[in-house]
Scaffold this active site. Structure first.
Site, PDB file in Angstrom:
ATOM      1  N   PHE A 156      25.222   5.685  31.297  1.00  0.00           N
ATOM      2  CA  PHE A 156      24.555   4.113  32.090  1.00  0.00           C
ATOM      3  C   PHE A 156      23.633   3.339  31.767  1.00  0.00           C
ATOM      4  O   PHE A 156      22.404   4.177  30.796  1.00  0.00           O
ATOM      5  CB  PHE A 156      24.208   4.072  33.537  1.00  0.00           C
ATOM      6  CG  PHE A 156      24.938   4.247  34.328  1.00  0.00           C
ATOM      7  CD1 PHE A 156      25.225   5.788  34.295  1.00  0.00           C
ATOM      8  CD2 PHE A 156      25.590   3.140  35.141  1.00  0.00           C
ATOM      9  CE1 PHE A 156      26.615   5.089  35.508  1.00  0.00           C
ATOM     10  CE2 PHE A 156      26.608   3.235  35.791  1.00  0.00           C
ATOM     11  CZ  PHE A 156      27.321   4.525  36.505  1.00  0.00           C
ATOM     12  N   GLY A 210      20.192  -3.115  30.642  1.00  0.00           N
ATOM     13  CA  GLY A 210      19.164  -3.531  30.260  1.00  0.00           C
ATOM     14  C   GLY A 210      19.112  -3.050  29.524  1.00  0.00           C
ATOM     15  O   GLY A 210      19.414  -3.136  27.789  1.00  0.00           O
ATOM     16  N   GLU A 217      18.071  11.580  42.952  1.00  0.00           N
ATOM     17  CA  GLU A 217      17.519  12.479  42.450  1.00  0.00           C
ATOM     18  C   GLU A 217      17.594  13.967  43.885  1.00  0.00           C
ATOM     19  O   GLU A 217      17.860  15.159  44.286  1.00  0.00           O
ATOM     20  CB  GLU A 217      16.433  13.435  41.498  1.00  0.00           C
ATOM     21  CG  GLU A 217      16.182  14.473  41.432  1.00  0.00           C
ATOM     22  CD  GLU A 217      14.904  14.492  39.860  1.00  0.00           C
ATOM     23  OE1 GLU A 217      15.577  14.833  38.302  1.00  0.00           O
ATOM     24  OE2 GLU A 217      13.907  14.363  40.278  1.00  0.00           O
TER      25      GLU A 217
HETATM   26  C1  5GW Z   1      14.974   2.389  34.754  1.00  0.00           C
HETATM   27  C2  5GW Z   1      13.708   3.050  36.131  1.00  0.00           C
HETATM   28  C3  5GW Z   1      13.452   1.910  36.575  1.00  0.00           C
HETATM   29  C4  5GW Z   1      14.171   0.139  36.507  1.00  0.00           C
HETATM   30  C5  5GW Z   1      15.035   0.950  35.859  1.00  0.00           C
HETATM   31  C6  5GW Z   1      15.893   2.109  34.469  1.00  0.00           C
HETATM   32  C7  5GW Z   1      16.972   2.206  34.138  1.00  0.00           C
HETATM   33  C8  5GW Z   1      17.945   2.873  34.414  1.00  0.00           C
HETATM   34  C9  5GW Z   1      17.433   0.820  33.767  1.00  0.00           C
HETATM   35  O1  5GW Z   1      17.071  -0.535  33.272  1.00  0.00           O
HETATM   36  N1  5GW Z   1      18.548   0.652  32.720  1.00  0.00           N
HETATM   37  C10 5GW Z   1      19.562   2.099  32.667  1.00  0.00           C
HETATM   38  O2  5GW Z   1      20.551   1.804  32.395  1.00  0.00           O
HETATM   39  N2  5GW Z   1      18.974   2.915  33.783  1.00  0.00           N
HETATM   40  C11 5GW Z   1      19.295   4.236  33.919  1.00  0.00           C
HETATM   41  O3  5GW Z   1      19.204   5.205  34.328  1.00  0.00           O
HETATM   42  C12 5GW Z   1      19.692   4.918  32.489  1.00  0.00           C
HETATM   43  O4  5GW Z   1      20.766   5.595  32.273  1.00  0.00           O
HETATM   44  C13 5GW Z   1      18.259   6.033  32.325  1.00  0.00           C
HETATM   45  O5  5GW Z   1      18.536   6.778  31.894  1.00  0.00           O
HETATM   46  C14 5GW Z   1      19.114   6.455  34.177  1.00  0.00           C
HETATM   47  C15 5GW Z   1      17.410   6.983  34.487  1.00  0.00           C
HETATM   48  O6  5GW Z   1      16.937   6.111  34.341  1.00  0.00           O
HETATM   49  P1  5GW Z   1      15.378   6.708  34.065  1.00  0.00           P
HETATM   50  O7  5GW Z   1      15.988   7.532  32.581  1.00  0.00           O
HETATM   51  O8  5GW Z   1      14.408   5.990  33.607  1.00  0.00           O
HETATM   52  O9  5GW Z   1      14.602   7.941  34.604  1.00  0.00           O
HETATM   53  P2  5GW Z   1      14.072   9.231  34.229  1.00  0.00           P
HETATM   54  O10 5GW Z   1      13.519   9.751  35.843  1.00  0.00           O
HETATM   55  O11 5GW Z   1      14.436  10.052  33.030  1.00  0.00           O
HETATM   56  O12 5GW Z   1      12.723   9.111  33.423  1.00  0.00           O
END
Ligand code: 5GW
Ligand code: MN
Length: 281
Positions: free
Chosen positions: A48, A51, A230
């Site tokens: 994914f 944004g 998770e």
């Molecule tokens: C993530 C956190 C807060 C608000 C939005 C997002 C977000 C996640 C986003 O704006 N767009 C998006 O594509 N993602 C998807 O969710 C990405 O594939 C991202 O790798 C995944 C998980 O979010 P992460 O990577 O920020 O979570 P952590 O736990 O690895 O930091």
């Protein structure tokens, strides 16, 4: 010695339910690849990029070409709200990419909620009779080393790099009994990460079904599990034990010191500037 399984003695290489924990040095990649090559498999992957996370896609896709199931049939599904911004990374023969347009969602809670459902729909509508295995991966990460046939299994979890040395009392499971992701103090094998998981189509379908139902049950009650998907994944994998566990080599974090038992980092989360990339909510 031929036929002798390579081994590691410094790390746990088998779970209490007798399935492998995959570490560098516990498998023979050439042998495994030749065994799987004969099966003519197709491996699907989902990512994914919604944004501002679209900026991570280029490096993710480029490094994936170099390290993720090279020499096998791979079909990558990119879910994004900006289909025109998807970088045209060249793919080797046998590999392809499909872009799926999704609505712009700003809250992580909404992205998280829709992710499992979108993967479920993809499996049910397109992949069930076509792909053999599927992996769902975070986009804010890059490949640095082989991720291949050694990772294949019916249901596959990855040990979270922050918790593989803790015992269950230190795991950040959801601890409120009212949540469908609840884990009691005496429950839990490992803490698995939400940023990478996979398995065969049937098992991942069942997993996505259960987790989205539980996620929405919680939401109706106004509850959001400690670490969203998770947390639900961790509950699911406690009840439905994975048939293979991948070591934290399969989802490291760049900000962590590289511990001596980590001989190879295969896939790792980059250091993000949260203020820059996350929507203001
Ligand atoms: C993530 C956190 C807060 C608000 C939005 C997002 C977000 C996640 C986003 O704006 N767009 C998006 O594509 N993602 C998807 O969710 C990405 O594939 C991202 O790798 C995944 C998980 O979010 P992460 O990577 O920020 O979570 P952590 O736990 O690895 O930091
Ligand atoms: Mn991530």
């Amino acid at each position: 010695m031929p036929g002798d399984a390579p081994g590691r003695t410094d790390v746990q290489t088998m779970t209490s339910w007798s399935v492998p924990v995959v570490w560098e040095g516990t498998f023979d990649p050439v042998l495994l690849d030749s065994l799987y090559q004969a099966k003519n498999l197709t491996i699907a992957a989902t990512v994914f990029a919604v944004g501002k996370y679209i900026r991570f896609l280029k490096k993710f896709l480029e490094t994936m070409e170099q390290h993720f199931f090279t020499g096998f049939n791979v079909h990558v599904f990119v879910f994004t709200d900006q289909p025109n911004e998807v970088p045209k990374v060249k793919m080797a023969s046998g590999r392809q990419r499909t872009v799926k347009t999704v609505p712009t969602l700003n809250r992580w809670q909404d992205i998280s909620a829709s992710r499992m459902l979108l993967v479920l729909t993809l499996i049910e509508e397109e992949l069930r009779d076509y792909a053999d295995f599927i992996f769902c991966l975070d986009v804010d990460s890059e490949f640095h080393g082989r991720w291949g046939t050694e990772s294949l299994g019916d249901l596959v979890g990855v040990l979270h790099p922050g918790y593989y040395k803790s015992d269950r009392s230190g795991f950040p499971y959801e601890r409120r009994p009212i949540s469908k992701a609840y884990m009691a103090p005496e429950e839990g094998d490992f803490y698995y990460c939400g940023g990478a998981f996979g398995g065969n189509l049937q098992e991942v379908e069942r997993f996505c079904q259960t987790c989205s139902i539980n996620f929405w049950d919680d939401r109706i009650k106004g509850i959001e599990a400690a670490w969203q998907e998770e947390s639900h994944l961790n509950r699911y994998m406690w009840i439905n034990k994975p048939s293979k566990v991948l070591s934290p080599e399969y989802l490291w974090q760049d900000f962590l010191a590289r511990n001596p038992e980590i001989h190879l980092i295969r896939f790792s989360g980059i250091v993000k500037n949260y203020a820059e990339i996350r929507p203001n909510v």
